[in-house]
Design an enzyme around this catalytic site. Sequence first.
Site, mmCIF file in Angstrom:
data_model
loop_
_atom_site.group_PDB
_atom_site.id
_atom_site.type_symbol
_atom_site.label_atom_id
_atom_site.label_comp_id
_atom_site.label_asym_id
_atom_site.label_seq_id
_atom_site.Cartn_x
_atom_site.Cartn_y
_atom_site.Cartn_z
ATOM 1 N N LYS A 201 -59.209 18.763 21.709
ATOM 2 C CA LYS A 201 -59.582 19.417 20.464
ATOM 3 C C LYS A 201 -61.038 19.103 20.160
ATOM 4 C CE LYS A 201 -58.321 19.813 15.631
ATOM 5 N NZ LYS A 201 -57.337 19.497 14.620
ATOM 6 N N LYS A 255 -58.219 23.604 22.155
ATOM 7 C CA LYS A 255 -58.542 24.182 20.857
ATOM 8 C C LYS A 255 -59.990 23.926 20.498
ATOM 9 C CE LYS A 255 -57.164 23.469 16.124
ATOM 10 N NZ LYS A 255 -56.401 22.616 15.256
HETATM 11 C C1 PBG Z 1 -55.875 19.675 11.349
HETATM 12 C C2 PBG Z 1 -55.913 20.972 12.003
HETATM 13 C C3 PBG Z 1 -57.011 21.852 12.018
HETATM 14 C C4 PBG Z 1 -56.558 22.997 12.635
HETATM 15 C C5 PBG Z 1 -55.222 22.805 13.008
HETATM 16 N N1 PBG Z 1 -54.846 21.533 12.618
HETATM 17 C C6 PBG Z 1 -58.360 21.753 11.446
HETATM 18 C C7 PBG Z 1 -59.217 20.611 11.688
HETATM 19 O O1 PBG Z 1 -59.058 19.836 12.636
HETATM 20 O O2 PBG Z 1 -60.131 20.451 10.890
HETATM 21 C C8 PBG Z 1 -57.399 24.218 12.832
HETATM 22 C C9 PBG Z 1 -56.687 25.472 13.044
HETATM 23 C C10 PBG Z 1 -57.495 26.685 12.815
HETATM 24 O O3 PBG Z 1 -58.722 26.648 12.564
HETATM 25 O O4 PBG Z 1 -56.886 27.756 12.886
HETATM 26 N N2 PBG Z 1 -55.739 18.553 12.087
#
Ligand code: PBG
Length: 326
Positions: A201, A255
């Site tokens: 991520k 992601k």
């Molecule tokens: C939180 C989380 C996030 C997303 C999914 N879980 C945001 C972040 O890490 O700030 C993002 C999903 C999206 O942007 O569609 N842990």
Amino acid sequence: MITGKYPNLRLRRSRKYAWSRKLVQESSLSYSDLILPIFLIEGKNKKESIKSMPNVFRYSVDKLSIVIGKAIKKGIPMVALFPYTSPTKKDEKGSEALNPDNLVCRGINFIKKKFKNKIGIMCDVALDPYTSHGHDGLLKKNNILNDKTVEILTKQAVLQAKMGCDVIAPSDMMDGRIGKIRSALDKNNLNEVQILSYAVKFSSSFYGPFRDAVGSKKLLKGDKKTYQMDFRNSDESLREVAIDIKEGADMVMVKPGMPYLDIIKKVKDNFKIPVFAYQVSGEYSLIMNGINKKLIDKSSIKESLISFKRAGANGIVTYFADQIDL
Ligand code: PBG
């Protein structure tokens, strides 16, 4: 590799008719490839629009019947639940994450009671929807505490699994959390609950609309660069995935999605395990705004989703899941 040359060889021959194009297509997309994210909100009979995400809504738990019913009818195998937590319930430690009566827990209960195992439920493990500072973990003097956060995440995961969550999806990027969560699940007789690790991520600007949707955007102090990955890195993703597999991840996620197709391919080529892509909120809104402004055609949605399959993803988390016709 090349078996002939022009004029004997004409690649356009196989492109001439739709049937022929179908015959030689190398990837395909169906509803079984899709995971639908759903935002939850307190209240009754609510379907609330989200400013930064056209056509995406926050639903009260009672409204889930319609949304989930439609998803099952289409053949979507799993939904992912995300809560919009009221600001009054947020605190420094994200305590609401461990409340057995929180929105996500009530959502799981509702879906499982009504739809049994007709659809899978996946839940994020992270504290950001619950903390007053918008971070995924505990914040102390501008530092996100790793091990103390993992202790809480482990409890959050066990709670969600006890409620009936099928797939635990840690999205926090703390070190060591997959192993701790796996052994806690096993200790609690939850050895059949799967783990989909957000192993790769990146610290990304494409999460903006999501943070708006869960109400953490205005609260977020600073950025998430000390725990989410640097988008300049590629090899590091292999280390993250290798560690998570060793710790017990059943599946992994990359992601965001489209800017990271190279990573999806690399992970899939190196580890023959189920890999999922998350087409995140910013990607969704860019495409949606382009369509709404008639800058691009609606078929861009399918094209974007197929790109993940071509790169090697087994499936895609996408806000388009319940909007496209396949
Ligand atoms: C939180 C989380 C996030 C997303 C999914 N879980 C945001 C972040 O890490 O700030 C993002 C999903 C999206 O942007 O569609 N842990």
